[in-house]
Design a protein around this motif. Structure first.
Motif, PDB file in Angstrom:
ATOM      1  N   UNK A 180     -81.748 -64.963  53.811  1.00 53.16           N
ATOM      2  CA  UNK A 180     -81.439 -65.983  54.965  1.00 53.16           C
ATOM      3  C   UNK A 180     -80.526 -66.957  54.446  1.00 53.16           C
ATOM      4  N   UNK A 181     -80.161 -67.069  53.328  1.00 54.75           N
ATOM      5  CA  UNK A 181     -78.865 -67.733  52.702  1.00 54.75           C
ATOM      6  C   UNK A 181     -77.676 -66.895  52.451  1.00 54.75           C
ATOM      7  N   UNK A 182     -77.757 -65.637  52.853  1.00 52.14           N
ATOM      8  CA  UNK A 182     -76.902 -64.783  52.088  1.00 52.14           C
ATOM      9  C   UNK A 182     -75.449 -64.976  52.904  1.00 52.14           C
ATOM     10  N   UNK A 183     -74.116 -64.417  52.538  1.00 52.03           N
ATOM     11  CA  UNK A 183     -73.221 -64.702  52.943  1.00 52.03           C
ATOM     12  C   UNK A 183     -72.808 -63.470  53.999  1.00 52.03           C
ATOM     13  N   UNK A 210     -71.654 -70.800  54.216  1.00 53.02           N
ATOM     14  CA  UNK A 210     -71.949 -72.268  54.447  1.00 53.02           C
ATOM     15  C   UNK A 210     -73.709 -72.216  54.176  1.00 53.02           C
ATOM     16  N   UNK A 211     -74.425 -71.115  54.508  1.00 54.62           N
ATOM     17  CA  UNK A 211     -75.875 -70.901  54.041  1.00 54.62           C
ATOM     18  C   UNK A 211     -76.328 -71.133  52.524  1.00 54.62           C
ATOM     19  N   UNK A 212     -75.460 -70.553  51.898  1.00 54.20           N
ATOM     20  CA  UNK A 212     -75.405 -70.796  50.488  1.00 54.20           C
ATOM     21  C   UNK A 212     -75.353 -72.148  50.172  1.00 54.20           C
ATOM     22  N   UNK A 227     -71.395 -69.235  44.544  1.00 55.90           N
ATOM     23  CA  UNK A 227     -70.710 -68.238  45.667  1.00 55.90           C
ATOM     24  C   UNK A 227     -69.790 -67.471  44.445  1.00 55.90           C
ATOM     25  N   UNK A 228     -68.940 -68.250  43.817  1.00 50.44           N
ATOM     26  CA  UNK A 228     -68.014 -67.603  42.902  1.00 50.44           C
ATOM     27  C   UNK A 228     -68.772 -66.486  42.046  1.00 50.44           C
ATOM     28  N   UNK A 229     -70.225 -66.782  41.528  1.00 52.00           N
ATOM     29  CA  UNK A 229     -71.057 -65.772  40.884  1.00 52.00           C
ATOM     30  C   UNK A 229     -71.056 -64.465  41.823  1.00 52.00           C
ATOM     31  N   UNK A 230     -71.264 -64.427  42.916  1.00 51.36           N
ATOM     32  CA  UNK A 230     -71.620 -63.385  43.588  1.00 51.36           C
ATOM     33  C   UNK A 230     -70.285 -62.546  43.691  1.00 51.36           C
TER      34      UNK A 230
END
Length: 480
Positions: A175-178, A391-393, A139-142
């Motif tokens: 489908x796993x995005x923020x 949370x999906x990530x 998530x930090x990378x995004x």
């Protein structure tokens, strides 16, 4: 003692919520106990969570200061992130005056992802500005690399649902995005972009992960400057996790007494964090799924919110009787039929103590990162049920890359059906398919423990942060 040099002092600023408060308290305590610093934790709290209040009232080596804020002018139906950001912004004048009054001035201010605007206050007051990301490195990378993303790539992700490509990291499926990309609202993009740019102004970013947990992503973040990210400032990344709260073996409660009576590794724990709620139909399906699985369970339950999963963030910790739950939301006769194998707890349970108990083998979780780490450090395999935010990530990471969980899948109108719940609970608790998962999470438990002990990768990483703070303070105050 006369002539003894004062310790380097650091300030920390944390937004509301147990998922942030717990790792921030642990970070502050470790800086004091292991790295010879002084720490003041500024807390912007809601005053509505009994769990939060209990945690803050415990004896601590850290100076804890509650910052004033106001919710009176906010729309109660506004997105939770907007509410938190408004609370944080309202607290900044009090933060500034509190820090300015300290002599000598703290060497650094450490903020969470909702406190990044306060980095400018730190720099203005002659302090290092650090960010502690209570998330995983993926998530930090995004967040960190967002300023370098081409608009065409983001548009393809949002509108065409193409994967979000992050060089050196696993792509993020839509489908796993923020939520930022799911909502597709201009004001949300603007806010996320501002936060991402503020990350680039930090003097360092701490992450609640460890080297062996996310080696590929951490390598990509450390090499961002060589991968062509021309729009990203190079900021040192410090993996310092897992920072979680340890269970208190002396704590007495109804749930722990019940767990004491159960066989080893026979119970699955069900909880959706300090803010996770389910719709009424989903509560019914979950109840039936647990009953059909024929597994022992502890279930922390909250009243449904509307017709979909949401965050009951500002009511966490307010409870009522179990009879109320049985009559209002659970299937008729559920409590009676499961009384020998199950325990239903209204609103809140002592999670750290539950997960560290010898009788617990599995965890049905919303995949908040703090809960995920608490499960890993206790060697408890997971059934992932992400609800909101990133949370999906987290769920994708836990299941596909780390191999410590199985994932529930919803059907039709987004409801996870009882047969799916039964199947995945059985898999984690007793199935041969779950053996590898149970072994893997125990391996990561050992790995995480080594990382934070003296000489471990995360211990050494935090030692470097402490050293940077100490060197900065000495130079600023004329020590050398």
């Amino acid at each position: 003692m006369p002539g003894q040099e004062s310790k380097t002092h650091v300030a920390l600023l944390v937004s509301p919520g147990m998922g942030h408060l717990i790792p921030f308290l642990e970070l502050a305590n470790r800086l004091v106990l292991h790295h010879n610093l002084q720490a003041t934790l500024f807390v912007v709290g809601t005053g509505s969570s009994s769990a939060e209040s209990t945690l803050l009232q415990k004896p601590s080596l850290v100076n804890i200061v509650s910052l004033p804020h106001s919710l009176s002018s906010l729309d109660p139906n506004a997105p939770i992130c907007d509410i938190i950001i408004s609370m944080m912004t309202a607290s900044f004048p009090f933060l500034r005056s509190s820090i300015a009054a300290v002599n000598p001035r703290p060497a650094a201010l450490i903020v969470d992802l909702f406190g990044t605007p306060a980095l400018s206050i730190a720099h203005e007051l002659g302090m290092l500005g650090l960010v502690f990301m209570t998330t995983n490195a993926w998530y930090l990378s995004v967040s960190y690399l967002y300023p370098s993303f081409e608009k065409s790539m983001v548009d393809a992700h949002v509108y065409n649902h193409d994967p979000l490509v992050i060089p050196g990291c696993t792509p993020v499926r839509f489908e796993d995005t923020i939520e930022v990309f799911e909502l597709n609202q201009e004001e949300v993009y603007v806010g996320f972009g501002r936060y991402a740019r503020e990350l680039g102004t930090a003097d360092g970013i701490l992450s609640n992960t460890w080297q062996d947990l996310e080696p590929t992503t951490l390598k990509a973040l450390s090499e961002a400057g060589t991968l062509g990210y021309g729009k990203v400032n190079e900021v040192p990344i410090y993996p310092i996790g897992p920072l979680t709260r340890n269970g208190e073996p002396t704590l007495e409660s109804e749930v722990l007494k019940w767990l004491d009576r159960q066989p080893d590794e026979s119970v699955i724990y069900v909880s959706f964090g300090s803010g996770g709620t389910l719709c009424e139909e989903q509560i019914t399906e979950l109840a039936w799924g647990l009953e059909l699985s024929q597994q022992r369970f502890v279930w922390v339950i909250r009243p449904p919110e509307g017709t979909e999963s949401t965050g009951a963030f500002f009511t966490a910790g307010r409870g009522s009787s179990r009879d109320y739950w049985a009559s209002k939301y659970l299937p008729e006769g559920f409590i009676k039929r499961t009384k020998e194998v199950g325990l239903v707890i209204p609103m809140w349970g002592p999670q750290a103590e539950i997960l560290s108990h010898r009788s617990v083998r599995g965890f049905v979780t919303h995949c908040g990162w703090n809960s995920s780490l608490e499960s890993i450090v206790n060697g408890v395999a997971m059934v992932t049920w992400p609800l909101y935010a990133e949370q999906k990530m987290n769920a994708a990471l836990l299941t596909e890359e780390m191999g410590v969980a199985v994932r529930l899948r919803a059907e039709g109108q987004g409801v996870v059906e009882r047969k799916e719940i039964e199947k995945k609970v059985r898999m984690i608790m007793e199935g041969k398919e779950g053996e590898g998962i149970r072994e893997r999470v125990k391996e990561l438990k050992i790995s995480g423990g080594k990382a934070v002990t003296k000489g471990g990768s995360s211990y050494n990483s935090l030692a470097r942060v402490a050293s940077e703070c100490d060197i900065f303070r000495r130079r600023r105050d004329g020590g050398y």
